[in-house]
Design a protein around this motif. Structure first.
Motif, mmCIF file in Angstrom:
data_model
loop_
_atom_site.group_PDB
_atom_site.id
_atom_site.type_symbol
_atom_site.label_atom_id
_atom_site.label_comp_id
_atom_site.label_asym_id
_atom_site.label_seq_id
_atom_site.Cartn_x
_atom_site.Cartn_y
_atom_site.Cartn_z
ATOM 1 N N ALA A 185 -14.589 -9.014 18.983
ATOM 2 C CA ALA A 185 -13.719 -8.339 19.915
ATOM 3 C C ALA A 185 -13.969 -8.887 21.380
ATOM 4 O O ALA A 185 -14.978 -9.027 21.851
ATOM 5 C CB ALA A 185 -14.234 -6.927 19.905
ATOM 6 N N THR A 186 -12.688 -9.560 21.780
ATOM 7 C CA THR A 186 -12.471 -10.441 22.936
ATOM 8 C C THR A 186 -11.544 -9.877 23.972
ATOM 9 O O THR A 186 -10.324 -9.682 23.428
ATOM 10 C CB THR A 186 -12.273 -11.847 22.295
ATOM 11 O OG1 THR A 186 -13.506 -12.258 21.720
ATOM 12 C CG2 THR A 186 -12.370 -12.624 23.792
ATOM 13 N N VAL A 187 -11.799 -9.759 25.319
ATOM 14 C CA VAL A 187 -10.982 -9.565 26.164
ATOM 15 C C VAL A 187 -10.956 -10.813 27.116
ATOM 16 O O VAL A 187 -11.603 -11.268 27.240
ATOM 17 C CB VAL A 187 -10.956 -8.249 26.780
ATOM 18 C CG1 VAL A 187 -10.839 -6.833 25.694
ATOM 19 C CG2 VAL A 187 -12.260 -7.894 27.585
ATOM 20 N N THR A 188 -9.621 -10.637 27.836
ATOM 21 C CA THR A 188 -9.559 -11.901 29.014
ATOM 22 C C THR A 188 -9.495 -10.771 30.216
ATOM 23 O O THR A 188 -8.813 -9.680 30.266
ATOM 24 C CB THR A 188 -8.390 -12.698 28.704
ATOM 25 O OG1 THR A 188 -8.310 -13.426 27.737
ATOM 26 C CG2 THR A 188 -7.976 -13.291 30.030
ATOM 27 N N ILE A 189 -10.129 -11.363 31.134
ATOM 28 C CA ILE A 189 -10.419 -10.796 32.709
ATOM 29 C C ILE A 189 -9.776 -11.962 33.517
ATOM 30 O O ILE A 189 -9.967 -13.083 33.624
ATOM 31 C CB ILE A 189 -11.508 -10.584 33.087
ATOM 32 C CG1 ILE A 189 -12.612 -9.968 32.310
ATOM 33 C CG2 ILE A 189 -11.688 -9.682 34.374
ATOM 34 C CD1 ILE A 189 -11.903 -8.438 31.765
ATOM 35 N N GLU A 190 -8.578 -11.501 34.116
ATOM 36 C CA GLU A 190 -7.719 -12.321 34.951
ATOM 37 C C GLU A 190 -8.204 -11.613 36.476
ATOM 38 O O GLU A 190 -8.202 -10.552 36.889
ATOM 39 C CB GLU A 190 -6.347 -12.283 34.889
ATOM 40 C CG GLU A 190 -5.708 -12.895 33.582
ATOM 41 C CD GLU A 190 -5.617 -14.376 33.658
ATOM 42 O OE1 GLU A 190 -5.961 -14.750 34.757
ATOM 43 O OE2 GLU A 190 -5.504 -14.971 32.820
ATOM 44 N N MET A 191 -8.451 -12.672 37.457
ATOM 45 C CA MET A 191 -8.877 -12.159 38.685
ATOM 46 C C MET A 191 -8.807 -13.350 39.980
ATOM 47 O O MET A 191 -9.389 -14.427 39.680
ATOM 48 C CB MET A 191 -10.530 -11.728 38.735
ATOM 49 C CG MET A 191 -11.311 -12.548 38.053
ATOM 50 S SD MET A 191 -12.937 -12.254 37.631
ATOM 51 C CE MET A 191 -13.628 -12.099 39.523
ATOM 52 N N GLY A 192 -8.125 -12.958 40.754
ATOM 53 C CA GLY A 192 -7.731 -14.066 41.814
ATOM 54 C C GLY A 192 -7.120 -15.403 41.464
ATOM 55 O O GLY A 192 -6.174 -15.489 40.578
ATOM 56 N N GLU A 193 -7.760 -16.311 42.096
ATOM 57 C CA GLU A 193 -6.932 -17.630 42.301
ATOM 58 C C GLU A 193 -8.013 -18.992 41.923
ATOM 59 O O GLU A 193 -9.445 -18.625 42.112
ATOM 60 C CB GLU A 193 -6.137 -17.931 43.387
ATOM 61 C CG GLU A 193 -6.844 -17.914 44.763
ATOM 62 C CD GLU A 193 -5.995 -17.877 46.048
ATOM 63 O OE1 GLU A 193 -5.576 -19.047 46.146
ATOM 64 O OE2 GLU A 193 -6.180 -17.129 46.789
ATOM 65 N N ALA A 194 -7.533 -19.949 41.594
ATOM 66 C CA ALA A 194 -8.304 -21.057 41.436
ATOM 67 C C ALA A 194 -8.911 -21.692 42.714
ATOM 68 O O ALA A 194 -8.527 -21.657 43.555
ATOM 69 C CB ALA A 194 -7.398 -22.052 40.537
ATOM 70 N N ASP A 215 -13.931 -12.881 28.528
ATOM 71 C CA ASP A 215 -13.611 -14.337 28.841
ATOM 72 C C ASP A 215 -13.022 -14.288 30.195
ATOM 73 O O ASP A 215 -11.914 -13.610 30.327
ATOM 74 C CB ASP A 215 -12.672 -14.725 27.891
ATOM 75 C CG ASP A 215 -12.123 -16.224 28.343
ATOM 76 O OD1 ASP A 215 -13.326 -16.978 28.645
ATOM 77 O OD2 ASP A 215 -11.212 -16.630 27.773
ATOM 78 N N PHE A 216 -13.649 -14.774 31.372
ATOM 79 C CA PHE A 216 -13.048 -14.751 32.748
ATOM 80 C C PHE A 216 -12.126 -15.856 33.033
ATOM 81 O O PHE A 216 -12.356 -16.948 32.819
ATOM 82 C CB PHE A 216 -14.186 -14.909 33.686
ATOM 83 C CG PHE A 216 -14.938 -13.518 33.525
ATOM 84 C CD1 PHE A 216 -14.645 -12.342 34.184
ATOM 85 C CD2 PHE A 216 -16.416 -13.529 32.948
ATOM 86 C CE1 PHE A 216 -15.181 -11.146 34.247
ATOM 87 C CE2 PHE A 216 -16.953 -12.073 32.817
ATOM 88 C CZ PHE A 216 -16.502 -11.109 33.445
ATOM 89 N N HIS A 217 -11.030 -15.762 33.732
ATOM 90 C CA HIS A 217 -9.949 -16.666 34.199
ATOM 91 C C HIS A 217 -9.549 -16.028 35.547
ATOM 92 O O HIS A 217 -9.767 -15.098 35.900
ATOM 93 C CB HIS A 217 -8.645 -16.382 33.108
ATOM 94 C CG HIS A 217 -8.922 -17.086 31.850
ATOM 95 N ND1 HIS A 217 -8.427 -18.284 31.516
ATOM 96 C CD2 HIS A 217 -9.782 -16.587 30.735
ATOM 97 C CE1 HIS A 217 -8.873 -18.700 29.977
ATOM 98 N NE2 HIS A 217 -9.629 -17.376 29.820
ATOM 99 N N THR A 218 -8.822 -17.157 36.310
ATOM 100 C CA THR A 218 -8.068 -16.706 37.569
ATOM 101 C C THR A 218 -6.558 -17.211 37.333
ATOM 102 O O THR A 218 -6.187 -18.040 35.940
ATOM 103 C CB THR A 218 -8.447 -17.451 38.703
ATOM 104 O OG1 THR A 218 -8.142 -18.851 38.747
ATOM 105 C CG2 THR A 218 -9.924 -17.654 38.702
ATOM 106 N N SER A 219 -5.673 -17.091 38.120
ATOM 107 C CA SER A 219 -4.326 -17.406 38.028
ATOM 108 C C SER A 219 -4.504 -19.093 38.327
ATOM 109 O O SER A 219 -5.500 -19.479 38.549
ATOM 110 C CB SER A 219 -3.389 -16.864 38.984
ATOM 111 O OG SER A 219 -2.005 -17.256 38.790
#
Length: 335
Positions: A197-206, A142-146
């Motif tokens: 089984a799930t992970v979050t990926i944090e990357m960069g900005e909105a 699951d991909f996210h940003t700040s």
């Protein structure tokens, strides 16, 4: 899925060897028009795991959208083992409005999982997504940003006590893994609780595509595919150094003690020593300057991008690292 079998959802199926692009109805507007979520499902001819790639559960977090799109539509998946479920935009109303939350309902979709059939609008939407495209899978990234005005280095958030999650988190090959179970209602926590089984990926900005981070994330997905045998030609990646930060260990948002304009002296991903100056805060005339020092040796996983603050506003997210990790970081930066 360990055997070759169709992937089914409410209203359709994708047989082994087939690819399907669809717009799946997850809600309705005030006018009764359907709100449709884009979905790509690739069902390989060889048996293997079913993997969901998700992005934009917060509608203004864009980097992950491009990661999911490129995997689904630019990679050669003819030899795929298993099933790939690509959901590049979960929060369609938020994405259209370029807002973090569901703008019509003013709710955080990432606090609504696994959802509820007869619940609020956000919980109904979450339930539809969860039942049809997440719970049938073995794994999820699951991909996210700040949020706006801040930027994160690429890192993984995962519940490392869960061995299946730990394997996925390490396979993604990021430098930093933050070990937490996640907040109730988040996609990561609730999918993991349901056996995905799930992970979050944090990357960069909105609000933007950041090509270097997108490319790093694509390499992470290639490494995951290698770990699980999804594509034959992939190689599991070693990131050069890695630290796993326990959720209870020392990490902090360093906050401003004065209002003013901020000059950051270190970027996301940088190692800073205890006592070193992370940034300075000055008034418009530069007649008063406050230096902000690192409280301990650590890595900046998140930094301020909008250079204006009130007292108490966050400046950077710092996680403590041990001396072996520090030496590995220094070696990689000098290489």
């Amino acid at each position: 899925m360990d055997d070759e079998e169709p992937f089914t959802y409410d209203g359709g199926r994708v047989d082994p060897g087939e690819t399907q692009n669809l717009r799946y109805t997850v809600s309705e507007t005030y006018l009764g028009d359907p709100v449709k979520m884009p979905v790509t499902i690739v069902n390989g001819e060889r048996p293997g795991p079913s993997i969901a790639l998700t992005a934009a559960v917060h509608g203004d977090e864009l980097n992950g959208i491009e990661v999911v799109r490129e995997v689904a539509h630019e990679w050669d998946l003819t030899d795929l083992a298993g099933t790939l479920v690509c959901l590049p935009v979960l929060n369609v109303p938020g994405f259209v409005a370029q807002e973090r939350y569901l703008p019509v309902y003013d709710r955080d979709l990432n606090r609504a999982f696994p959802g509820e059939v007869g619940g609020t609008s956000s919980k109904r939407m979450a339930r539809s997504i969860f039942d049809n495209f997440l719970e049938p899978c073995d794994l999820c990234v699951d991909f996210h940003t700040s949020t706006r005005g801040r930027s994160n280095m690429l890192h993984v958030r995962a519940e490392m006590a869960n061995k299946r999650v730990e394997r996925l988190a390490r396979a993604f090959a990021s430098n930093v893994i933050i070990d937490t179970e996640g907040t109730a209602g988040t996609l990561r926590r609730e999918a993991t609780r349901a056996g995905v089984a799930t992970v979050t990926i944090e990357m960069g900005e909105a609000h933007r595509f950041q090509r270097s981070l997108i490319d790093q994330a694509l390499e992470g997905i290639r490494s995951v595919f290698a770990e699980y045998g999804v594509l034959k030609t992939e190689v599991v990646r070693w990131p050069g150094w890695r630290t796993v930060v326990d959720g209870s260990s020392e990490k902090t948002w360093v906050r401003a003690d004065a209002g003013g304009l901020v000059d950051m002296h270190a970027d996301r991903g940088a190692f800073v020593e205890a006592g070193s100056t992370i940034c300075t805060i000055a008034n418009p005339f530069k007649t008063a300057t406050v230096r902000v020092h690192a409280p301990f040796d650590g890595v900046l996983i998140g930094v301020l991008e909008n250079p204006v603050v009130y007292p108490g506003n966050p400046l950077c997210h710092l996680v403590k690292v041990d001396q072996p990790t520090q030496r590995a970081i220094e070696r990689s930066q000098s290489a």
